[in-house]
Design an enzyme around this catalytic site. Structure first.
Site, PDB file in Angstrom:
ATOM      1  N   HIS A  61      -5.321  -5.904   1.763  1.00 55.92           N
ATOM      2  CA  HIS A  61      -6.566  -6.379   1.146  1.00 55.92           C
ATOM      3  C   HIS A  61      -7.748  -5.609   1.736  1.00 55.92           C
ATOM      4  CE1 HIS A  61      -9.865  -8.925  -0.068  1.00 55.92           C
ATOM      5  NE2 HIS A  61      -9.049  -9.382  -1.003  1.00 55.92           N
ATOM      6  N   GLU A 114      -7.921  -3.732  -7.384  1.00 61.37           N
ATOM      7  CA  GLU A 114      -8.931  -4.573  -6.743  1.00 61.37           C
ATOM      8  C   GLU A 114     -10.142  -3.718  -6.369  1.00 61.37           C
ATOM      9  OE1 GLU A 114      -8.738  -5.191  -2.673  1.00 61.37           O
ATOM     10  OE2 GLU A 114      -9.075  -7.327  -2.735  1.00 61.37           O
TER      11      GLU A 114
HETATM   12  P1  PGA Z   1     -12.820 -12.947  -5.530  1.00 63.81           P
HETATM   13  O1  PGA Z   1     -11.760 -12.273  -4.527  1.00 63.81           O
HETATM   14  O2  PGA Z   1     -12.022 -13.546  -6.659  1.00 63.81           O
HETATM   15  O3  PGA Z   1     -13.546 -13.980  -4.718  1.00 63.81           O
HETATM   16  O4  PGA Z   1     -13.708 -11.857  -6.014  1.00 63.81           O
HETATM   17  C1  PGA Z   1     -10.826 -11.407  -5.071  1.00 63.81           C
HETATM   18  C2  PGA Z   1     -10.197 -10.524  -4.030  1.00 63.81           C
HETATM   19  O5  PGA Z   1     -10.520 -10.623  -2.843  1.00 63.81           O
HETATM   20  O6  PGA Z   1      -9.350  -9.711  -4.398  1.00 63.81           O
END
Ligand code: PGA
Length: 254
Positions: free
Chosen positions: A95, A165
């Site tokens: 992540h 992402e």
């Molecule tokens: P979020 O997080 O939905 O709060 O934008 C998504 C992520 O961390 O991939």
């Protein structure tokens, strides 16, 4: 094992107490049919995994990270088989918050991916650009995929879940906004091309690729249809049971 669409809740470092975590999980489970529940993975902080496992037999549970060794002198770390033992089926890896706050590198993530697959768990691997508008131009997506998926066996690659992402779209980042579904579609199709070059056509077609970044109940359908995502990694919107249930139901109805 993965049913599309796949909706993964990344609770990050929330909520603050195990009782609240249990209520949040129950609030989600109680509102989902068995069919809808099959599409959901909840990823709480490590310390809540066992408690949630003990009260849940309807949805998949995942972790937000792990170490690459099985056991030994690795202070503070948790192995994939330990996660399996407390009911996890999935592990989020790489992540962007771990890259930014803990300097996690693509080499480290690569070792974790192999360890997770070896333990029989499914890695959910985050890939994405930092700056808006650079998804294709800066080569970051290709670079990350080549490093993180290096050495993965052709038979194993189909077990992996990828997430597009874009870091700038994560709801807690300054000026965040969701990616345009059209841009999501372009990034996912670029990721499939890279998979085709690294592995083969079947892998490129079959691998589950999610979208992550300010996904909520109002935009999830667009990401699944126009954005061609196979599901979503959901941060902020997964911390409110009602909102998350709305999102899952919309996704399951596409
Ligand atoms: P979020 O997080 O939905 O709060 O934008 C998504 C992520 O961390 O991939």
């Amino acid at each position: 094992m993965t049913s599309k669409p796949l909706i993964v809740a990344n609770w990050k470092m929330n909520p603050s107490e195990v009782e609240i975590a249990t209520d949040l999980l129950q609030g989600v489970i109680n509102e989902l049919s068995d069919e809808e529940a099959k599409h959901v993975v909840i990823c709480p902080p490590f310390v809540y995994l066992l408690s949630l496992h003990l009260v849940n037999d309807r949805i998949y549970i995942g972790a937000q990270d792990c170490f690459w060794e099985e056991a030994g002198a690795f202070t503070g770390e948790v192995s994939p088989s330990m996660l399996k033992n407390v009911g996890c089926s999935y592990v989020i890896l790489g992540h962007s918050e771990r890259k930014n706050y803990l300097q996690e590198t693509t080499d480290i993530i690569n070792k974790k991916v192999s360890a997770v697959i070896k333990a029989g768990l499914t890695p959910i691997i985050c890939i994405g650009e930092t700056e808006k508008g650079t998804a294709k131009s800066d080569g970051k997506i290709k670079e990350q995929m080549q490093a993180i998926l290096a050495g993965i066996d052709g038979a194993d690659i189909k077990l992996v879940v990828l997430v597009y992402e874009p870091e700038w779209a994560i709801s807690t980042n300054e000026n965040a906004e969701p990616a345009a579904p059209e841009d999501c579609k372009k990034a996912i199709s670029a990721m499939r091309e890279i998979l085709s070059d690294m592995f083969d056509e079947t892998a490129a077609k079959e691998i589950t690729i999610l979208y992550g970044g300010s996904a909520d109940s109002t935009n999830i359908k667009d990401f699944l249809t126009h954005g061609q995502a196979d599901g979503a990694l959901v941060g902020g919107a997964s911390l409110d049971a009602e909102e998350f249930v709305r999102l899952v139901k919309k996704a399951a109805s596409v």
